[in-house]
Scaffold this motif. Structure first.
Motif, PDB file in Angstrom:
ATOM      1  N   VAL A  16       0.683  -1.082  -0.133  1.00 18.52           N
ATOM      2  CA  VAL A  16       0.036   0.006  -0.100  1.00 18.52           C
ATOM      3  C   VAL A  16       0.987   1.226  -0.012  1.00 18.52           C
ATOM      4  O   VAL A  16       1.880   1.432   0.911  1.00 18.52           O
ATOM      5  N   ASN A  17       0.769   2.047  -0.932  1.00 13.37           N
ATOM      6  CA  ASN A  17       1.309   3.388  -0.923  1.00 13.37           C
ATOM      7  C   ASN A  17       0.532   4.330  -0.224  1.00 13.37           C
ATOM      8  O   ASN A  17      -0.390   4.815  -0.640  1.00 13.37           O
ATOM      9  N   VAL A  18       1.229   4.807   0.735  1.00 17.62           N
ATOM     10  CA  VAL A  18       0.723   6.038   1.401  1.00 17.62           C
ATOM     11  C   VAL A  18       1.477   7.129   1.340  1.00 17.62           C
ATOM     12  O   VAL A  18       2.349   7.516   2.165  1.00 17.62           O
ATOM     13  N   ALA A  19       1.243   8.050   0.340  1.00 15.37           N
ATOM     14  CA  ALA A  19       1.998   9.452  -0.115  1.00 15.37           C
ATOM     15  C   ALA A  19       3.605   9.277  -0.220  1.00 15.37           C
ATOM     16  O   ALA A  19       4.371   9.854   0.806  1.00 15.37           O
ATOM     17  N   GLY A  20       3.803   8.038  -0.815  1.00 16.14           N
ATOM     18  CA  GLY A  20       5.209   7.798  -0.931  1.00 16.14           C
ATOM     19  C   GLY A  20       5.923   6.788   0.027  1.00 16.14           C
ATOM     20  O   GLY A  20       6.961   6.460  -0.062  1.00 16.14           O
ATOM     21  N   VAL A  21       5.063   6.529   1.066  1.00 17.65           N
ATOM     22  CA  VAL A  21       5.605   5.518   2.268  1.00 17.65           C
ATOM     23  C   VAL A  21       4.871   4.237   1.918  1.00 17.65           C
ATOM     24  O   VAL A  21       3.631   4.186   2.074  1.00 17.65           O
ATOM     25  N   VAL A  22       5.722   3.207   1.464  1.00 18.46           N
ATOM     26  CA  VAL A  22       5.141   1.808   1.134  1.00 18.46           C
ATOM     27  C   VAL A  22       4.958   1.041   2.329  1.00 18.46           C
ATOM     28  O   VAL A  22       5.912   0.866   3.324  1.00 18.46           O
ATOM     29  N   VAL A  23       3.801   0.603   2.597  1.00 16.99           N
ATOM     30  CA  VAL A  23       3.409  -0.171   3.664  1.00 16.99           C
ATOM     31  C   VAL A  23       3.113  -1.775   3.100  1.00 16.99           C
ATOM     32  O   VAL A  23       2.273  -1.854   2.220  1.00 16.99           O
ATOM     33  N   GLY A  24       3.764  -2.864   3.448  1.00 14.46           N
ATOM     34  CA  GLY A  24       3.521  -4.169   2.986  1.00 14.46           C
ATOM     35  C   GLY A  24       4.370  -4.488   1.833  1.00 14.46           C
ATOM     36  O   GLY A  24       5.204  -3.855   1.275  1.00 14.46           O
ATOM     37  N   GLY A  25       4.126  -5.514   1.296  1.00 15.10           N
ATOM     38  CA  GLY A  25       4.849  -6.141   0.046  1.00 15.10           C
ATOM     39  C   GLY A  25       6.299  -6.529   0.527  1.00 15.10           C
ATOM     40  O   GLY A  25       6.601  -6.958   1.626  1.00 15.10           O
TER      41      GLY A  25
END
Length: 416
Positions: A16-25
């Motif tokens: 999940v891309n949260v405004a440039g911070v990737v969460v997960g993957g």
């Protein structure tokens, strides 16, 4: 590939891309925190977000509970941008989020993620309608959503249904287990509903925070088995001081060891006058101790015993740790890999030289009755012996010189 028992591969989740911070993957576990200021106080909230971000919080959540808070969010984002702070903001919504996001589009746009608690959106048909409004707005503004469930917000209708089904069994399960299952199902069902409305899986993060360590571990292990949504970890209402730190560490370490978790937050109750950033530091230290990420060199120091009746080595260990954390932002900008450096501050001749030799840089202070000299080791080799009244300042200078000499400047081309 066969992994040894001491290492378990990361649970594969959707990024999940949260405004440039990737969460997960494949992304590293992300550190999150939350403000405790009145969001309507733009100056105070902006200042605390800056402090949290400077401490290393990669996502910051803030309360959006009324019209004044919602109206302030865009201004807070603007002030942060002026100060070159790009940390993504998460809006924490309960009860009236559908209305606030609708009435304040600047707020909806300024936030990078919406935190929705489905159990606090409404009841019955109204719940579905108001939940749908928030999800539709997330789709409209291309925002990520964390669907968060806890004891106070599980689906009560689902709980009643599962309890009835359980009661009809020849051997009913414990009621507590049914409640845990209700929390899990509430989250999964809400995520499914969000997808049906139009929110893509790569915009959804799930959390099922508990306040009891064993419950948290049970719930998240089940979530990991039953879905591939990105997962946010945290022991809710962890408590104050050492209790909160120990409980959070116990719970999250087990899950992180299992490869479960994509973001973490340490929900500490701040001690009076204590900085809010403590929860960020604890989160970083958990991840670093687990070998998952490196943030700042951690100091190895002995606990002290009858050989170390002087408190000098304790004071030096604390002084060095603070020095490293203070200087780290500058070093990290200038040098590659400096956050992986290990430092040892030891109190006497028993373990001092050995531990110092195993660190990148270490110092072995004299114990009670020992010669008043402190040998310094760099990568296992004694390089200098310090003595006198300025050991702390001299050791700091040795550390700085070691870093400058050992780590490559970030401007250097890695192809060499």
């Amino acid at each position: 590939m066969n992994f040894p028992d001491c290492y378990k591969p990361r649970h594969q989740t959707c990024a999940v891309n949260v405004a440039g911070v990737v969460v997960g993957g494949e992304a590293p576990v992300v550190v999150q925190s939350m403000t405790n200021t009145d969001t309507a106080d733009i100056a105070a909230t902006t200042q605390q977000i800056l402090q949290l971000a400077n401490a290393g919080s990669e996502l910051v959540r803030l309360t959006v509970n009324d019209a004044n808070a919602a109206a302030a969010v865009a201004y807070i984002r603007e002030e942060l941008d002026k100060k070159h702070c790009q940390v993504p903001l998460i809006g924490d919504f309960h009860f009236n989020g559908h209305k606030l996001l609708t009435d304040y589009p600047d707020c909806a746009q300024a936030l990078a993620k919406y935190r929705i608690n489905p159990g606090n959106v409404g009841k019955g048909k109204k719940r579905d309608e108001q939940f749908a409004i928030m999800i539709e707005l997330a789709c409209k503004y291309n925002k990520a959503v964390r669907i968060g469930v806890n004891w106070g917000s599980m689906d009560q209708a689902l709980l009643a249904e599962l309890m009835d089904e359980n009661a009809a069994l020849d051997k009913p399960h414990d009621a507590h287990d049914i409640m845990l299952e209700t929390v899990i199902r509430s989250a999964l069902d809400s995520a499914k509903q969000a997808e049906e409305i139009g929110l893509e899986k790569n915009k959804i993060i799930l959390s099922c925070k508990m306040s009891v360590v064993q419950d948290l571990v049970t719930v998240y292990r089940s979530l990991a088995q039953r879905s591939d949504f990105a997962l946010h970890l945290g022991l809710t209402e962890a408590g104050i001081g050492s209790k909160g730190i120990v409980a959070s560490t116990a719970a999250l370490s087990m899950l992180l060891h299992d490869g479960i978790g994509d973001t973490i937050r340490i929900s500490l109750t701040p001690e009076p006058g204590a900085p809010r950033e403590k929860e960020v530091i604890v989160a970083q230290e958990i991840l670093q101790t687990m070998g998952l990420r490196s943030f700042v060199p951690l100091v190895t120091a002995c606990p002290g015993c009858g050989r170390t009746t002087s408190t000098y080595f304790q004071e030096l260990a604390s002084h060095v740790q603070n020095f490293l954390r203070t200087e780290m932002p500058v070093w990290k900008e200038k040098y590659q890999g400096v956050e992986d450096m290990s430092v040892a501050v030891m109190g006497c001749v028993v373990n001092g030289p050995g531990e110092s030799k195993h660190a990148n840089i270490g110092i072995s202070l004299p114990g009670t009755g020992e010669r008043p000299v402190a040998p310094v080791y760099e990568d296992g080799v004694k390089t200098v012996t310090l003595k006198g009244d300025y050991i702390a300042a001299e050791f700091e200078a040795v550390i700085s010189a070691y870093i400058e000499r050992t780590y490559k400047p970030r401007s250097m081309n890695n192809e060499f």
